[in-house]
Each structure stands twice: as C-alpha cells, then as structure tokens.
Enzyme design. Structure first.
Site, short mmCIF file in Angstrom:
data_model
loop_
_atom_site.label_atom_id
_atom_site.label_comp_id
_atom_site.label_asym_id
_atom_site.label_seq_id
_atom_site.Cartn_x
_atom_site.Cartn_y
_atom_site.Cartn_z
N GLU A 128 0.86 -1.18 0.00
CA GLU A 128 0.00 0.00 0.00
C GLU A 128 0.90 1.24 0.00
O GLU A 128 1.86 1.27 0.76
CB GLU A 128 -0.91 0.04 1.23
CG GLU A 128 -1.93 1.17 1.12
CD GLU A 128 -2.93 1.21 2.28
OE1 GLU A 128 -2.79 0.45 3.25
OE2 GLU A 128 -3.84 2.04 2.20
N ALA A 261 1.72 -0.09 10.76
CA ALA A 261 1.42 -1.48 10.46
C ALA A 261 0.56 -1.54 9.21
O ALA A 261 0.05 -0.53 8.76
CB ALA A 261 0.68 -2.13 11.63
N MET A 262 0.42 -2.75 8.67
CA MET A 262 -0.28 -2.90 7.39
C MET A 262 -1.17 -4.14 7.41
O MET A 262 -0.73 -5.22 7.80
CB MET A 262 0.78 -2.97 6.27
CG MET A 262 0.20 -3.13 4.90
SD MET A 262 -0.85 -1.71 4.44
CE MET A 262 -2.03 -2.54 3.38
N GLU A 263 -2.39 -3.94 6.91
CA GLU A 263 -3.45 -4.94 7.03
C GLU A 263 -3.49 -6.00 5.94
O GLU A 263 -4.56 -6.57 5.69
CB GLU A 263 -4.80 -4.21 7.04
CG GLU A 263 -5.21 -3.57 5.68
CD GLU A 263 -4.91 -2.08 5.55
OE1 GLU A 263 -3.99 -1.60 6.24
OE2 GLU A 263 -5.57 -1.41 4.74
N ASN A 264 -2.39 -6.32 5.27
CA ASN A 264 -2.38 -7.34 4.21
C ASN A 264 -3.24 -8.54 4.60
O ASN A 264 -3.16 -9.03 5.72
CB ASN A 264 -0.95 -7.83 3.97
CG ASN A 264 0.05 -6.71 3.97
OD1 ASN A 264 -0.01 -5.84 3.12
ND2 ASN A 264 0.95 -6.70 4.95
N HIS A 296 -6.77 -2.29 15.05
CA HIS A 296 -6.98 -1.54 13.81
C HIS A 296 -6.72 -2.43 12.59
O HIS A 296 -7.56 -2.54 11.69
CB HIS A 296 -6.06 -0.32 13.80
CG HIS A 296 -6.16 0.52 12.56
ND1 HIS A 296 -6.94 1.65 12.50
CD2 HIS A 296 -5.59 0.40 11.34
CE1 HIS A 296 -6.85 2.18 11.29
NE2 HIS A 296 -6.02 1.44 10.57
N GLU A 297 -5.57 -3.08 12.57
CA GLU A 297 -5.22 -3.89 11.39
C GLU A 297 -6.16 -5.10 11.29
O GLU A 297 -6.58 -5.47 10.19
CB GLU A 297 -3.76 -4.33 11.44
CG GLU A 297 -2.74 -3.21 11.60
CD GLU A 297 -2.91 -2.04 10.63
OE1 GLU A 297 -3.41 -2.25 9.52
OE2 GLU A 297 -2.55 -0.91 11.02
N HIS A 300 -9.47 -4.09 9.82
CA HIS A 300 -9.41 -3.85 8.37
C HIS A 300 -9.83 -5.10 7.58
O HIS A 300 -10.19 -4.99 6.41
CB HIS A 300 -7.98 -3.50 7.95
CG HIS A 300 -7.67 -2.04 7.89
ND1 HIS A 300 -8.52 -1.11 7.32
CD2 HIS A 300 -6.58 -1.32 8.31
CE1 HIS A 300 -7.97 0.10 7.39
NE2 HIS A 300 -6.79 0.00 7.99
N GLU A 319 -10.05 3.89 6.13
CA GLU A 319 -9.24 4.35 7.27
C GLU A 319 -10.09 5.07 8.33
O GLU A 319 -9.94 4.81 9.52
CB GLU A 319 -8.08 5.22 6.81
CG GLU A 319 -7.04 4.47 5.95
CD GLU A 319 -6.45 3.23 6.62
OE1 GLU A 319 -6.63 3.04 7.84
OE2 GLU A 319 -5.80 2.43 5.90
N1 TRP Z 1 -3.15 0.92 5.70
C1 TRP Z 1 -2.22 1.04 6.79
C2 TRP Z 1 -3.04 1.28 8.03
O1 TRP Z 1 -3.48 2.24 8.43
C3 TRP Z 1 -1.25 2.13 6.69
C4 TRP Z 1 -0.35 2.25 5.53
C5 TRP Z 1 -0.55 2.90 4.40
C6 TRP Z 1 0.99 1.87 5.49
N2 TRP Z 1 0.57 2.96 3.65
C7 TRP Z 1 1.53 2.36 4.30
C8 TRP Z 1 1.78 1.18 6.36
C9 TRP Z 1 2.88 2.20 3.98
C10 TRP Z 1 3.11 1.01 6.02
C11 TRP Z 1 3.65 1.53 4.88
O2 TRP Z 1 -3.54 0.54 8.68
ZN ZN Z 2 -5.64 1.62 8.60
#
Ligand code: TRP
Ligand code: ZN
Length: 861
Positions: A128, A261-264, A296-297, A300, A319
């Site tokens: 993302e 963090a990232m919600e993959n 949060h993650e 998502h 978001e």
């Molecule tokens: N979608 C992620 C979150 O809020 C955040 C996110 C967006 C992100 N771009 C990113 C995390 C780049 C790491 C690197 O939950």
């Molecule tokens: Zn988010």
C-alpha cells in the site's frame, strides 16, 4: 468527463474503470537478495471492446520474458516506459487470455521500503498504496481484485504469504488466498523467524491458527500483542458481527517499516515497536498503542479488505471507519471517557494543525500528486470523527442497521463514499446531502454559542444562539454551512444536571434553540463528548469554567472546562499579562478529588502543550512567540506545583502501584497520575524524586517519566548512560533514548543536541524509527524547532534532503514539521521559508517531497 488538464496530478473526477477483468493472479518468487525473479500469470478478459493493456511497473523492474497465451508477442506491439508496460490491443486475444511475465528485481537496493525489500536479512513487502508495481507488472489499483496463488522459493526457513497454506516442501511454500483482493493487500515474508502461537474459534466454528512471527529472542515480548489480537477478534464478533474468514492469521514484526502497520490479507506486517513489549522496555502508552493498532489492522479485514476502496481518493472509506472502530474498541477495553479525551487531544494537535494550515485538504481529497502524502490525520482521524457524527445523527440503532446493510450490500466490492452514504440513507431514511460536505470541504468550522436568559417567559427561557463559519483553505474560499451535531446538557446552580444531553442539529449559518420551564438559569455544558470536530468560541468567564470543571456530568466537557481555564491563562501569560489563579485553585481541588478516575485527573493536570498554546494564539490573530509560550507554560506549571506541593506529593506516594507490573487500564491510570504529580513536583524538588524513581522503578513507564524529569533539571546524563548500558542493543529502547534527549532539552540547546546525536555511529538514520526519533523529537520541542536563529529549521532541512534520496516517503512525512511556518514572526518566517526553498531546489527531489514542500511554500506566498 474530459480528463483534467493537470498532468502532474491525479483527479477524482477522472475515474474510469479498468478496461479488463482480472480473474486470477498466480505469482512465483525465487528470492535472492540482489536478484529476485518474479513470474506472474494474470488471467484477464476485456470488459467491453479490446483496448491496449496497460500494466503498472516501476523503473527498477527489469522485464525478462513476456508471453500472451503462451507465445511471445511481436516486440513492436509492446512498449515500456518508466512507469508502465503497454501491450497494444492488436496483440491481445478477444476473450479470456493469460499474460505471463518474468521480471528481475533487487530487494537489497530497496531503501524506500516500498515493494519487496530486506530488513535485517528478512525479505518482506509493503504494497500500500502503490508498492506492488515495484515487484512486478500489474494493474496496481484497488478496484482490480483477484484471488491469488503464490509460490515462494527460498532457503529461508519461514515463507509466508496471504490466505491459507497450500503446500510446503524444502525451500518452497505455496499459499492460496481465495478472497479476491487488490494488489495493495499482497504480502510476502521470508526469514529466520520464530512464532508465538495460539488459536481462535469463530462464532460459527471456524478454527483459525494465530501466529506472531518475530526474530529469535523476541518471543517473550510478543505475548501482549497476541492477547490483544484475541480480544480484537472477539470484539468484532460481539459488536459488529464480523468473523474471521481464513484458516490462519499471521502477524510479522519488522524493524524497518515506513509506518505503523499494514493490514495485508491474513498476513499483517507490523513495525516491531507495535508488537514487542515488556514491562522493562515498553511504557503504558506503548502497550495501549499496541493493543489499538493490533485491533486496527485486524478490523481492516472487513473494513478495508472484504470491502475495499474504488480508488485512493476513497481512502477515508477504510481508514476513517477502521480508526472509528479501533477507538470504540479501546473505549470498551479501557476507560471510554479517558479514551475520548486522549483522542480529542491528538485530533487537535495533529488534525486541527493540518486543517488550519497550508496542508489542509478534505477528508476525501479530489486531487493528489503522490498518494502517500495523503495518509494524514485528516483522512484518518477526522475521517473517524465524521463517522462519529453520523452515528450521533442517526442514533445507535440507525448506525447498527446501516453497518449491517453496508457489509451485506458491499462485501467483495471496491466502494466509494457515495456508496457509504447511500447505505445510511437507505437504512435510516435520512437525507445526507448536506452531511456530505464533511467529506468534500476542508477546514475546521468555527462555532460560536451565545446564551440568553429570559425571565419574562413563565418558568424562564434559555436561548442558545449558534453560528458557524469555516475559514478558507487552499483552493476553497467559499464554505457553505454544514450540519453540526452539538450535544448540550444543562447544569443547575446547585451542580445537579437539570437537562440530560440533547443533540442540537445546526444546519444553517445561524440558528437559535430554546429551552423552556427550567425555573432558574442553568449553566450550559456544550459540545459534550466533543460531538463535532469544530473550534468552539463561547463568551464564558473563568468562574463558570471552574463551576463546570467541578460539576459537569459529561467527562469530556468537564475536562474541556479545565483545559479552557488553562489555555486562557496561558494565552494571557504568553502576552505578558497576569493570569492563572482560577486555574490553579480549580485544578488543585480536582486533583484531590478521590472519586475521580486517576487517569482523568492526570489528563486535567497536564497543561496544554506549547504547540496548543501557539495554535490558540494564532486563532486569536496573535503571532505566537515560541520562547514566551515556553516561559509562560513553565511558569504556570511551577506555580501549580508550589500551590499544591503537599497534595501532589501525597498523590505521588499513594498512586504507586504495588506488586508486579500489569499493563491494564486501572494500573496504568494510577501510574499516569503518579507521573503527572512527579512532573509538577520536579519543578520544585530539583529532580530528587525523579532520581530515586529512575533507579528503583521496575517498569519503563516510570523510568522514562523520571528520565524526562532529570533531563529537564539538567541532570539527566547519568540516567541516560545507565539506560544506554542496559539497553544499547535494544533498538526500540534506543529510539526512546534518542528522542527524549531532544524532546526534553532546553529549547535553546535542542538543535545542537540533535546535531550531536546525529553524528553518533548508532544514529542509524536509514531506519525510519531512528530517523523519526531524532527529527520527530526536535519537532516536538516547539521552541527548539522554532529556535530564533533558524538552527532547528536548518538541521531539519539538511536531514530531509539527505533522507529524500533514500526514502522519499519518510522525508515527505517528516517535512510536516514545517507545516505551521506561516503563522510565526517575519524573522522566523524568512528562515523557515529559506529552508523550504532550499529543499524545493534540491536536484532530483522526489515527487513526494516536492508536493509537500510546494504546498507549504504556496501558503506563505
Ligand atoms: N493501511 C495502513 C493502516 O493504516 C497504513 C499504511 C498505508 C501503510 N501505507 C503504508 C503502512 C505504507 C506502512 C507503509 O492501517
Ligand atoms: Zn488503517
């Protein structure tokens, strides 16, 4: 609609569906640090007539082979430029076809941490918003969704991707993700990792295996994150009826990570500071943040993944809603009033600052040059406030019905804000045309409230006259009135509530509301719970504020009364006038009120920060003087401490938490009040208590608080050395070590201290956490960053320029240290402007930083 004539920017109005349907994505990775091969097979079908097939692909993706339905196309039908690979329509079959590519990429050269990169020898990804195009050629946009099959070949022992495991052998693993997803939710991890594991059985009986993957040695710091995950899964079932939908849920902790963090899908990747915690290394605030980001993650998975965004203009769809949900979760897990107050504090500090300056933009922007610049407090935090208002307007039941309909109607979709609002209209019958302005119009509305008491009506009549006005923001001067829910309650002269909370709906520029039959004139408690993200202007005297601080039945409004008392005093003091006695009296009384939650009392004892005071002064059209502000705040804190020394030392003693450390809310609340007392006492006891506490406390919360006190008293060196000796090899603690020295330094010395720290060998500046620790530490030292000689600006600009060549996302994000520059005096403006001009003129400046800096410069023109 004709495409907009603005070639460097993307525009909401230009949206067009992708001309192909993507049925299936197959990926095969052979991982090598400097030469990774990626084979992709995309099953595509033209949506209507056949058009050219345009795939996104960054400049560092090298095409090795290309086949369409198994055959190499005529090279004249294929075009590669810096950002895309185009296959002419003439080279494409009419029906379903398969495009196969093989590419080579170099993860070891990836310092941007976007796409596939290495962190401490581990392969990991961040896609993302538009990172996937640095991995392979692909329609890298959120409305193109497909199920994924992924094969990973590598010597690393742990090989992870999205979805469910689909086979494993020596040096190879396969994953299948049945849920169609856009490329930004793809993830891959390969490393030497160990897991903390547990399991979760969903309400309908699905067994999910839960793993948190960390580096060997870190396992004993991952337990809290696992507990938080299980609480999050349970809560989403209980409150939103949302269940997990795969057989495994993996979380990986990574040291080099651009954001939190990232919600993959099924494979969340976290900045290690949001996973790892132990009492000795993490503070109460860290624990709370870990819990909320894990939630949060996880949340998502439904709000973001099962229902995603049509395009990046709709970012707030996932978001704003997910922040709103994680805030509700924390309110349920901990103290709801304390959570609300902390969220409002953060909103004002970050979002109001943004909304009232050169970087103001709507919750749903209509134009961007670099989407990474729009992961902002406005999209996230104001996006969440807008949903809170919606809930207030339609009621809890209406909200529940609307969410049910949203999940039903849009599961599997890439949706828009129009879809979201339509769901609320259909579920509740309410017209939301005016409400939509909260999404489309930037800027913080100013709300004024005047009251009038009329004795001549029988029983008396209270009239509240509300007006609204939103100052212009870049690109939008005219701001039509919005619908603003104003929660009001009335307190009788004896302190009892005489009218419970009621929502006044302000829809016009000016409107009056009457309350009859009250008998005696009440005191109005307004904007309860911070019912709308507005600046409230209200002619109210300190006596009434003190009355509300003592009696208001709404905890937010009660805290706000105390904050208003403090701010009005600080604003006067910063301009050389005498003030503050009412505040000192009233806060002293509250501090000793043992019926009040300790965390609430701690929040009331915390004076507004220098930045808050500057913002308030600017709103009053007074040019903020950072040094005067700092002195005013120092002086008031000292008077507060002197006036209540005895009560504060009693609190310091009685709020000590006996027994082993627990991160839960009740214990953290006591520590927060204890620390608040310590911080004030530190101004009169020369740091003696802090020194004892630093040496004896078994937890990082109290040690860090003590360390800050010692630094403030100019006697922090021994403690800093001790911390370094003990934790020199712990990155997360060392990040704190860097930031605290700059943040708490005397402002005049802060830029020089930052400079000295930046010269250290262990200032590993390419690590985003370390860079943020130092530059963020300086930015948080208001009078230090704005040092009159410009040294704070210059230091920051130098490092932003250096970082921009390595990691543009981080440079652009940290450039917001400058976002308030137009509000200061001419000499500071000139120096800030020179620093910004220097950045703007840098050869090879990234699109990210260029956009940010040029928006900031334009505002001061
Ligand atoms: N979608 C992620 C979150 O809020 C955040 C996110 C967006 C992100 N771009 C990113 C995390 C780049 C790491 C690197 O939950
Ligand atoms: Zn988010």
């Amino acid at each position: 609609m004709a495409p907009t004539q603005d070639p460097i920017a993307q525009h909401l109005a230009d949206y067009r569906p992708y001309p192909f349907i993507l049925h299936q994505t197959r990926l095969d990775f052979t991982l090598k640090p400097a030469a990774t091969r990626v084979r992709a097979a995309l099953t595509l079908q033209p949506r209507a007539g056949v058009e050219d097939l345009v795939l996104d692909g960054g400049g560092r993706v090298t095409l090795i082979a290309l086949r369409i339905d198994g055959a190499a196309p005529d090279p004249t039908q294929v075009e590669r430029d810096d950002e895309t690979l185009t296959i002419a329509a003439a080279a494409l079959p009419r029906g379903v076809f398969v495009v196969e590519t093989e590419v080579e990429i170099d993860p070891s050269a990836n310092t941007e941490f976007e796409g596939l990169y290495l962190s401490g020898g581990m392969f990991c990804t961040q896609c993302e918003a538009e990172g996937f195009r640095h991995i392979t050629f692909y329609p890298d946009r959120p409305d193109v969704m497909a199920p994924f099959d992924v094969t990973i070949r590598s010597e690393k022992p742990v090989l992870l991707s999205n979805g469910n495991p689909a086979g494993q052998g020596p040096g190879v693993a396969a994953w299948h993700d049945p849920w169609p997803k856009p490329a930004y939710l793809f993830a891959l991890v390969a490393g030497d990792l160990v897991s903390v594991s547990d399991s979760f059985t969903t309400r309908s009986g699905r067994q999910a295996e839960l793993n948190i993957w960390v580096r060997p040695g870190d396992q004993d710091r991952a337990g809290y994150a696992m507990e938080a995950l299980i609480r999050s899964m349970t809560w989403d079932e209980d409150v939103y009826g949302r269940e997990y939908d795969l057989d495994v849920f993996n979380i990986v902790a990574v040291d080099d990570f651009n954001m939190g963090a990232m919600e993959n899908k099924g494979l969340n990747i976290f900045n290690s500071k949001l996973v790892l915690a132990s009492p000795e290394t993490a503070t109460d605030a860290d624990y709370e943040r870990i819990e909320s980001v894990i939630a949060h993650e996880y949340f998502h998975n439904w709000t973001g993944n099962r229902i995603t965004c049509r395009d990046w203009f709709q970012l707030c769809l996932k978001e704003g809603l997910t922040v709103f949900r994680d805030q509700q979760f924390t309110a349920d897990m901990r103290s709801a009033p304390v959570k609300r107050i902390s969220d409002v504090r953060a909103l004002r500090a970050r979002q109001f600052r943004e909304d009232q300056g050169p970087l103001a933009h709507p919750v749903r922007p209509e134009r961007y040059e670099e989407i990474n610049n729009f992961y902002t407090a406005t999209v996230y935090e104001k996006g969440a406030e807008v949903i809170g208002m919606l809930k207030r307007l339609v009621g809890d039941e209406g909200y529940a019905r609307a969410l049910e309909l949203y999940f039903d109607r849009h599961d599997g979709d890439a949706a828009t804000i129009e879809d979201w609002l339509k769901v609320f209209e259909d579920a509740t019958g309410r017209d939301l045309a005016q409400f939509k302005r909260w999404y489309t119009d930037a800027g913080t509305p100013h709300l004024t409230m005047e009251e009038d008491w009329d004795d001549s009506v029988r029983g008396g009549r209270l009239t509240l006259r509300l007006t609204q006005h939103t100052p212009p923001t870049p690109g939008q001067d005219d701001k039509p009135p919005r619908v603003i829910p104003v929660a009001v309650g009335l307190i009788g002269p004896n302190g009892d509530e005489v009218a419970a909370t009621r929502i006044l709906e302000l829809t016009q520029a000016a409107q009056s509301f009457d309350f009859d039959g009250l008998g005696a004139r009440p005191v109005v408690s307004t904007l309860r719970g911070f019912s709308a993200p507005v600046v409230l202007e209200r002619p109210i005297d300190d006596r009434t504020r003190a009355f509300l601080l003592a009696h208001d039945t709404d905890p937010f409004a009660r805290w706000e009364a105390g904050r208003d008392l403090a701010l009005s005093a600080l604003v006067a003091l910063a301009q050389g006038r005498q003030a503050g006695d009412e505040f000192i009296d009233a806060i002293g009384r509250l501090a000793g009120d043992d019926d009040a939650d300790p965390a609430f009392r701690a929040l009331c004892l915390a004076l507004p920060g220098d930045e808050d005071i500057a913002t308030r002064l600017a709103a009053l059209d007074v040019t903020p003087d950072p040094d005067a502000i700092h002195a005013a705040r120092d002086g008031l804190a000292r008077r507060l401490a002197e006036a209540h020394a005895e009560r504060l030392s009693e609190l310091y003693e009685t709020m000590a938490v006996p027994g082993p450390y627990s991160p839960e809310a009740a214990a953290a609340a006591r520590r927060s009040l204890r620390i608040a007392a310590l911080g004030l006492l530190n101004r009169i006891d020369r740091g003696d208590r802090a020194e004892v506490l630093f040496g004896t406390a078994g937890n990082m919360t109290e040690r860090m608080a003590a360390l800050i006190c010692l630094i403030r008293r100019g006697r922090g060196q021994a403690a800093l050395d001790a911390l370094h000796d003990q934790f020199g090899d712990n990155r997360l603690v060392m990040d704190k070590w860097f930031s605290v020295q700059v943040m708490s330094a005397p402002p005049a010395e802060a830029p020089a201290i930052a400079g000295r720290l930046a010269g250290r060998r262990d200032f590993d500046w390419k690590n985003p956490n370390r860079f943020r620790a130092l530059l963020g530490g300086l930015a948080a030292n208001h009078a230090g960053f704005h040092a009159a000689d410009g040294s704070g600006y210059d230091f920051t600009a130098d490092w932003l320029m250096r970082m921009d060549k390595v990691n543009p996302q981080i440079a652009a994000r940290m450039s917001t240290a400058f976002e308030t520059w137009p509000r200061y005096d001419a000499a500071r403006r000139e120096r800030a402007r020179a620093a910004l001009d220097r950045i703007a003129a840098m050869p090879g400046i990234s699109r990210n930083t260029r956009e940010m800096v040029s928006r900031m410069i334009a505002a001061g023109a």
